[in-house]
Design a protein around this motif. Structure first.
Motif: not given
Length: 248
Positions: A45, A61-64, A67, A164, A166, A201, A204-205, A207
């Motif tokens: 990613t 989009i980030g893994a923060s 998740k 993954w 939110t 995915a 780290t996140g 794409c």
């Protein structure tokens, strides 16, 4: 318009969603070798996000935000999209009457091996649970990306089905959510995702690569990854910092 080709080979619909809400019966397939090329990239990613920046493509989009539920999981595959909304009726009425309008199982029913189910879902509510994840694993899906809640994380982990999401919540969607479209355009964290777009995915996140640009992104990402391998080998070999490779 729905893709009605090869009718005899199409799966039988479950009846959870009107057939006219299914925009494509089959997710568009990527070019041969594309998925394998992207899977060969470590920390994919980050590399893909850099390449997309260089090409002026949004989609990382980030893994923060999204998740991962499985540590060290990484997937690549075409997006099979789902759009959910809140049901109009109050949950106490729908629960009492067992009114369940969730239809992500229809997406599992339509999935081809390697597909990634991408759900434009509802916040604070589970849009996919453990049995759904187990079904997706049985169907050969790579995993799922959910804008919204998921639940039964232990079950999905035991099934080795990466997601993954939110949010994680025990609150069921089955009396609250209505699936209104499958394999149409959706929005995930402000990013437009179309069926057949390539999902990358990892921890780290995520794409989302537009299908029309996927081959270009994959070629550049592979070249960038190979350069980074060369640079890391030089570091391990003791090359002075000033002499490390600096052009990709």
């Amino acid at each position: 318009m729905n893709d009605r080709t090869d009718v005899d080979t199409m799966p039988k619909l479950t009846g959870k969603i009107s057939p006219d809400r299914i925009r494509l019966m089959r997710t568009p397939r990527p070019p041969e070798g594309l998925i394998e090329k992207l899977k060969s990239i470590s920390d994919a990613t980050s590399v893909v996000a850099d390449v997309m920046d260089e090409l002026g493509i949004t989609g990382a989009i980030g893994a923060s935000v999204l998740k991962p539920t499985l540590p060290n999981a990484s997937i690549v595959g075409p997006a099979l999209t789902v759009r959910n909304l809140m049901q109009r009726e109050h949950v106490y009425e729908t629960a009492r009457l067992h009114v369940n309008r969730m239809a992500e199982f229809e997406a599992h029913n339509l999935a081809l091996p390697g597909d990634v189910v991408v759900i434009d879902g509802v916040e604070g509510i589970s849009n996919m649970g453990g049995i759904s994840a187990q079904t997706g694993k049985r169907q050969g899906e790579a995993g799922a990306i959910v804008s919204g809640g998921v639940r039964d994380v232990g079950h999905s982990r035991r099934a080795d089905y990466p997601m993954w999401a939110t949010e994680i919540t025990p609150v069921t969607g089955k009396w609250r959510i209505e699936t209104v479209e499958i394999n149409g355009d959706i929005q995930i964290a402000g990013i437009r995702v179309s069926p057949g777009d390539i999902v990358v995915a990892d921890e780290t996140g995520v794409c989302f690569i537009p299908a029309a640009r996927a081959e270009e992104v994959a070629e550049r990402a592979l070249a960038k990854a190979n350069f980074e391998i060369e640079k890391c080998l030089a570091i391990d070999a003791g090359t002075a910092v000033a002499d490390l490779p600096s052009k990709e």
